[in-house]
Design a protein around this motif. Structure first.
Motif, PDB file in Angstrom:
ATOM      1  N   ASN A  78      -5.704 -14.583  -3.912  1.00  0.00           N
ATOM      2  CA  ASN A  78      -6.760 -13.620  -3.602  1.00  0.00           C
ATOM      3  C   ASN A  78      -7.847 -14.210  -2.711  1.00  0.00           C
ATOM      4  OD1 ASN A  78      -5.657 -11.484  -5.297  1.00  0.00           O
ATOM      5  ND2 ASN A  78      -6.255 -12.771  -7.020  1.00  0.00           N
ATOM      6  N   HIS A  88      -8.138  -7.344  -4.653  1.00  0.00           N
ATOM      7  CA  HIS A  88      -7.430  -6.244  -3.990  1.00  0.00           C
ATOM      8  C   HIS A  88      -6.201  -6.772  -3.251  1.00  0.00           C
ATOM      9  CE1 HIS A  88     -10.296  -3.189  -4.991  1.00  0.00           C
ATOM     10  NE2 HIS A  88     -11.299  -3.815  -4.401  1.00  0.00           N
ATOM     11  N   THR A  89      -6.242  -8.055  -2.873  1.00  0.00           N
ATOM     12  CA  THR A  89      -5.093  -8.661  -2.191  1.00  0.00           C
ATOM     13  C   THR A  89      -3.850  -8.538  -3.059  1.00  0.00           C
ATOM     14  OG1 THR A  89      -6.590 -10.234  -1.114  1.00  0.00           O
ATOM     15  CG2 THR A  89      -4.230 -10.740  -1.047  1.00  0.00           C
ATOM     16  N   GLU A 101      -3.432  -6.408  -5.559  1.00  0.00           N
ATOM     17  CA  GLU A 101      -3.148  -4.988  -5.756  1.00  0.00           C
ATOM     18  C   GLU A 101      -2.384  -4.390  -4.571  1.00  0.00           C
ATOM     19  OE1 GLU A 101      -7.091  -4.070  -8.522  1.00  0.00           O
ATOM     20  OE2 GLU A 101      -7.079  -3.511  -6.402  1.00  0.00           O
ATOM     21  N   HIS A 102      -2.690  -4.845  -3.377  1.00  0.00           N
ATOM     22  CA  HIS A 102      -2.020  -4.318  -2.181  1.00  0.00           C
ATOM     23  C   HIS A 102      -0.586  -4.836  -2.047  1.00  0.00           C
ATOM     24  CE1 HIS A 102      -5.459  -2.191  -0.781  1.00  0.00           C
ATOM     25  NE2 HIS A 102      -6.173  -3.251  -0.476  1.00  0.00           N
ATOM     26  N   ILE A 103      -0.393  -6.118  -2.371  1.00  0.00           N
ATOM     27  CA  ILE A 103       0.910  -6.748  -2.113  1.00  0.00           C
ATOM     28  C   ILE A 103       1.885  -6.589  -3.273  1.00  0.00           C
ATOM     29  CG2 ILE A 103       2.064  -8.934  -1.565  1.00  0.00           C
ATOM     30  CD1 ILE A 103      -0.502  -9.832  -0.178  1.00  0.00           C
ATOM     31  N   TYR A 155      -0.287  -3.419 -12.177  1.00  0.00           N
ATOM     32  CA  TYR A 155       0.533  -3.655 -10.983  1.00  0.00           C
ATOM     33  C   TYR A 155       1.734  -4.559 -11.293  1.00  0.00           C
ATOM     34  CZ  TYR A 155      -3.298  -1.524  -8.410  1.00  0.00           C
ATOM     35  OH  TYR A 155      -4.248  -0.641  -7.944  1.00  0.00           O
ATOM     36  N   ASP A 181      -0.282 -12.128   2.664  1.00  0.00           N
ATOM     37  CA  ASP A 181      -0.070 -10.825   3.300  1.00  0.00           C
ATOM     38  C   ASP A 181       1.417 -10.467   3.287  1.00  0.00           C
ATOM     39  OD1 ASP A 181       1.151 -12.257   5.452  1.00  0.00           O
ATOM     40  OD2 ASP A 181      -0.783 -12.484   6.439  1.00  0.00           O
ATOM     41  N   TYR A 182       1.731  -9.287   3.808  1.00  0.00           N
ATOM     42  CA  TYR A 182       3.103  -8.788   3.783  1.00  0.00           C
ATOM     43  C   TYR A 182       4.066  -9.652   4.593  1.00  0.00           C
ATOM     44  CZ  TYR A 182       1.215  -4.437   1.803  1.00  0.00           C
ATOM     45  OH  TYR A 182       0.604  -3.518   1.005  1.00  0.00           O
ATOM     46  N   LYS A 214       5.073  -4.376  -3.437  1.00  0.00           N
ATOM     47  CA  LYS A 214       6.166  -4.699  -2.516  1.00  0.00           C
ATOM     48  C   LYS A 214       7.030  -5.861  -3.005  1.00  0.00           C
ATOM     49  CE  LYS A 214       4.916  -1.681   0.632  1.00  0.00           C
ATOM     50  NZ  LYS A 214       5.756  -0.503   0.967  1.00  0.00           N
TER      51      LYS A 214
END
Length: 473
Positions: free
Chosen positions: A184, A195-196, A198-200, A228, A165-166, A203
């Motif tokens: 993931n 998607h993990t 793709e989201h991170i 990505y 996570d972030y 950043k």
């Protein structure tokens, strides 16, 4: 029943024994040369696969029923960038001896994957042939992570800091992580979603090497994650459970990666400005299409590129021609299907520090160059040689010098550009023998407008050369 807390608790007795075993351990230099783990991944961009050897998993039970050494060898033959060895004994049925055995036969870097929490485990890793190790952010405090990263550096061990996570990303970056793996899989409930990544991924800074771990089983997912800026992938279960792991690994590779594993010659038609020219280029045999986004009369806007993309085959890799100024836009271009970024006018030091996206440095191949000025590009998988600092000039590249560059950068592949035409490409191929030839001006009937007949003539000349030289290649 899987329990991360129980696993960590059980490690305490193991760590105590390791401290006794390695209290006075003295390292001897490994005589067998291997690339650094990070360099090996960069060399295999845009699809660097870390192939995993894993005996079992908490979610799937016993996985590996064949000889792990034979499996490792099949991964190497299939073109893996590195091997991952899971050594955790209770839930994954691994052991440190497996790491040693695989390291002994491997010509590529070996990555130890375990739940490391103590510096003594880094010593154990190094003593048993690991080139890199996994550090899981969620198991460590920031201070512990920083200390382990520093000690690994002293041991000449590279480290992949795994995050979910972030907040863990921030912790890893603050501790000085240079390689980050986005897992993931949720370690608490073992759920899985790419998607993990793709989201991170958006950043993660561009100077950090990024790996996506777990849940990757098809080329489609690889290409999706390429959008990505992810070019390195840790793949385990889908390879191990395949009846033909070697073939499965090869099937994961992106089209441009498969091309890079061949000698060529391939063709890049560059300076595409409209849908008709793109369609004609593909039907005339283009292997790559080039779009100019930097200052040029052939420059197109992001919206124009989107319009072209809607009308052409997605299977043909697209290359963006840019300078460092435009490189900041890479994420939006990658999302729209750009596979690689051909960067002009860039010093080696600046470009080599960029881990993402997949960059192809363009070098002006003219008299008076200094070898030292381009040495920093060595190790990148693909180099572009042109007749001028900014492409599309129509100036002929110095072919004899291009031969010197090709030898200098070997085993990197070389794209030859600059003043090529249907009438001279045969001679250029004979003298330089590049991996690909790149043409823009030489296939136009007027500036920015392609001539299908000239494109076909260019392709025919390349095919004629290929046919005449296939017996000697």
């Amino acid at each position: 029943m899987w329990s991360l807390e129980k696993l960590i608790t059980q490690k305490q007795n193991v760590i105590y024994r390791l401290k006794e075993k390695y209290a006075n351990f003295i390292f001897t230099k490994d005589k067998k040369y291997k690339n650094k783990f990070s360099n090996a991944l960069r060399k295999h961009y845009p699809c660097a696969i870390i192939a995993e050897v894993k005996m079992a998993s908490p979610s799937k039970g016993i996985l590996l029923k064949q000889d792990p050494i034979l499996l490792s060898k099949s991964y190497i033959e299939a073109g893996a960038a590195a091997l991952s060895v899971v050594t955790e004994p209770n839930y994954f049925k691994g052991n440190i001896e497996l790491l040693r055995r695989i390291s002994d036969i491997s010509s590529i870097p070996v990555f130890r994957k375990d739940f490391i929490v103590d510096p003594i485990e880094l010593i154990e890793s190094k003593a048993n042939g690991a080139d890199a190790v996994l550090l899981i952010a969620s198991l460590l405090s920031q201070q512990q992570l920083r200390e382990l990263l520093n000690f690994a550096c002293e041991l000449d061990l590279e480290t992949v800091v795994e995050i979910h996570d972030y907040s863990e990303l921030h912790m890893a970056l603050s501790a000085g992580a240079k390689i980050i793996g986005i897992n993931n899989r949720n370690l608490k409930d073992l759920s899985l979603s790419i998607h993990t990544t793709e989201h991170i991924a958006p950043k993660v800074p561009d100077d950090v090497l990024l790996i996506s771990e777990s849940g990757i089983s098809s080329q489609r997912e690889i290409l999706r994650l390429n959008e990505y800026g992810v070019y390195a992938f840790l793949v385990g279960t889908s390879l191990i459970q395949s009846p033909a792991p070697k073939g499965k690994l090869q099937s994961l590779k992106s089209p441009i990666k498969r091309m890079l594993e061949q000698d060529g010659p391939f063709i890049k038609f560059c300076g595409i400005t409209n849908p008709k020219d793109a369609i004609d280029a593909i039907s005339s045999g283009a292997d790559l299409l080039g779009y100019v986004f930097c200052e040029s009369k052939r420059r197109i806007s992001f919206e124009e590129f989107q319009r072209i993309q809607r009308e052409v085959a997605k299977e043909v890799p697209k290359v963006a021609v840019i300078t460092l100024k435009e490189l900041v836009q890479w994420r939006s271009l990658a999302t729209e299907g750009i596979s690689a970024f051909q960067v002009h006018g860039c010093e080696p030091g600046k470009l080599f520090g960029i881990q993402r996206p997949f960059c192809i440095p363009s070098i002006s191949c003219t008299k008076g160059f200094k070898e030292r000025s381009v040495e920093g590009f060595k190790g990148l998988p693909l180099i572009h040689l042109d007749g001028s600092p900014i492409g599309g000039s129509g100036k002929i590249c110095h072919w004899e010098l291009a031969k010197v560059f090709r030898a200098l950068f070997y085993p990197s592949k070389v794209i030859l550009a600059g003043g090529l035409t249907p009438s001279n490409v045969f001679e250029a191929l004979s003298k330089v023998k590049p991996w690909a030839v790149d043409v823009s001006t030489g296939i136009e009937y007027r500036f920015g407008k392609k001539d299908k007949i000239r494109m076909q003539g260019f392709r025919e000349a390349v095919k004629r050369w290929e046919k005449e030289h296939e017996t000697s290649r």
